[in-house]
Design an enzyme around this catalytic site. Structure first.
Site, PDB file in Angstrom:
ATOM      1  N   LYS A  97       0.870  -1.179   0.000  1.00 41.83           N
ATOM      2  CA  LYS A  97       0.000   0.000   0.000  1.00 41.83           C
ATOM      3  C   LYS A  97       0.905   1.227   0.000  1.00 41.83           C
ATOM      4  O   LYS A  97       0.797   2.125   0.845  1.00 41.83           O
ATOM      5  CB  LYS A  97      -0.931  -0.029   1.218  1.00 41.83           C
ATOM      6  CG  LYS A  97      -2.094   0.965   1.150  1.00 41.83           C
ATOM      7  CD  LYS A  97      -3.043   0.711   0.019  1.00 41.83           C
ATOM      8  CE  LYS A  97      -4.243   1.671   0.089  1.00 41.83           C
ATOM      9  NZ  LYS A  97      -5.078   1.609  -1.127  1.00 41.83           N
TER      10      LYS A  97
ATOM     11  N   ASP B 149      -1.941 -12.535   5.575  1.00 44.00           N
ATOM     12  CA  ASP B 149      -2.921 -13.238   6.400  1.00 44.00           C
ATOM     13  C   ASP B 149      -4.301 -13.167   5.737  1.00 44.00           C
ATOM     14  O   ASP B 149      -5.000 -14.184   5.580  1.00 44.00           O
ATOM     15  CB  ASP B 149      -2.963 -12.594   7.781  1.00 44.00           C
ATOM     16  CG  ASP B 149      -3.761 -13.398   8.794  1.00 44.00           C
ATOM     17  OD1 ASP B 149      -4.299 -14.463   8.439  1.00 44.00           O
ATOM     18  OD2 ASP B 149      -3.847 -12.964   9.954  1.00 44.00           O
TER      19      ASP B 149
ATOM     20  N   ASP C  11      -6.243 -16.261   2.912  1.00 42.94           N
ATOM     21  CA  ASP C  11      -7.552 -16.849   3.207  1.00 42.94           C
ATOM     22  C   ASP C  11      -8.523 -16.613   2.053  1.00 42.94           C
ATOM     23  O   ASP C  11      -9.330 -17.485   1.718  1.00 42.94           O
ATOM     24  CB  ASP C  11      -8.126 -16.255   4.497  1.00 42.94           C
ATOM     25  CG  ASP C  11      -7.536 -16.903   5.746  1.00 42.94           C
ATOM     26  OD1 ASP C  11      -6.652 -17.762   5.593  1.00 42.94           O
ATOM     27  OD2 ASP C  11      -7.948 -16.535   6.857  1.00 42.94           O
TER      28      ASP C  11
END
Length: 369
Positions: free
Chosen positions: A192, A248, A252
């Protein structure tokens, strides 16, 4: 080859799926003449119930003295009311940090027979094969200052700090580029950098690391766009390298492209002893019901063979055994589809069920001799 494996089943479904992975490793040992010693210990909620802490010193000592660690899952509502530092999940951060495991590898690919199990259209996810490389011991989960503090006006303020050094970024970058060299030679770095200084440094270091890997493409993408592109056009990705929190979340998301989070393994590496675990949680809502999917844990055992012991042939044998079992139509409830046979985690409920992944694999190995 002889190897000592620390078996940490943990909580919930971890205690049901771990025996299936051990069965597969025992079958591998028999076929390829390897001697695996399995030593069990408590971690997470089970350890809290017995000794009051999620990561006992005895468990950590066993992990450090072993050649690899195979982990199930930790946590559950029973322990959610505990002080934050004593919750089961703290054991995961603790063991990763203590072992120096800074790189987490999470593959996400769709098995041909499970394409229709995904919530996305076949034409979007058919053939995806992504490896998410997540930095594991830095970033916002470990940065300081951190905590909850009282303000003079009586309110509280929660603080977590995103911190990375050049070396922390460089070493995870090298893991990603080395992995890409064995795949399709493309690394996508997620950051980012338009608003975060830590990401600005991340991008600069990744560009510098790429100079040592001229045969590997490097692309940059903002994390919000990465989340969108994973569901819009996931086939564009080969290796994705991310900081701790971005990895993380995105790993997923990538897992659900495959149809079930119960399908995917992971490897945490970077030091002498690696840790291998499914990416799903302890799933307390289905624990003890004999319906948990053991494939992610079995595949984690395969990653252990490849990354901890360099037994690539044996790891590929496990992968092919999983494919063979799926081809034969056996499914746990989470990946069932019309025309398949729904089975349980072990052999208690049906004559042939998902321990077929362990038992039939042993038979398969013997037949191949």
């Amino acid at each position: 080859m002889k190897a000592k494996i620390a078996v940490l089943a943990g909580d919930g479904v971890g205690r049901e799926i771990m025996p299936e992975a051990v069965k597969v490793l025992q079958a591998i040992g028999e076929k390829y003449q390897h001697s695996f010693e399995f030593v069990s210990a408590d971690i997470g909620g089970q350890a809290i119930d017995k000794v009051g802490v999620p990561l006992p010193q005895e468990t950590l000592a066993l992990a450090k003295q072993s050649d690899a660690v195979l982990l199930g899952a930790v946590g559950g509502p029973k322990w959610e009311g505990l002080e934050y530092s004593l919750r089961p999940e703290r054991a995961l951060l603790g063991i990763r940090e203590a072992l120096g495991l800074y790189a987490n590898l999470r593959p996400a690919k769709v098995y041909p027979n499970l394409v229709d199990a995904s919530t996305l259209k076949r034409e979007v996810i058919d053939g995806i094969d992504i490896l998410v490389v997540r930095e594991l011991t830095g970033g916002i989960y470990f940065g300081k200052p951190k905590g909850i503090e009282k303000l003079p006006n009586g309110e509280e303020r929660g603080v977590n700090t995103e911190v990375y050094t050049t070396e922390e970024i460089r070493r995870i970058g090298k893991v990603a580029f080395e992995a890409a060299r064995k795949r399709r030679k493309k690394v996508t770095s997620v950051d980012k950098a338009n608003v975060l200084e830590s990401s600005e440094l991340w991008r600069r270091v990744m560009i510098d690391v790429q100079k040592s890997y001229p045969d590997v493409e490097l692309h940059h993408i903002y994390v919000d766009n990465a989340a969108m592109q994973l569901v819009r056009n996931p086939r564009q990705f080969d290796v994705m390298v991310c900081n701790n929190i971005f990895g993380d979340i995105l790993s997923d998301e990538a897992a659900m492209l495959t149809g079930s989070i119960g399908m995917l393994p992971s490897a945490s590496i970077g030091a002498k002893v690696g840790l291998f675990e499914p990416i799903h949680g302890s799933a307390p809502d289905i624990a003890g019901k004999n319906i948990a999917n053991p494939i992610a844990t079995i595949a984690s055992a395969g990653m252990m063979l490849a990354y901890a012991f360099q037994l690539d042939k044996e790891a590929e044998a496990i992968e092919q055994a999983i494919v063979k079992t799926l081809d034969m139509g056996y499914r746990t409830k989470d990946i069932q589809s019309p025309g398949t046979r729904v089975v349980g985690t072990d052999r208690k409920s049906t004559r042939l069920n998902s321990s077929h992944l362990g038992i039939s694999y042993a038979v398969f190995c013997l037949k191949k001799k």
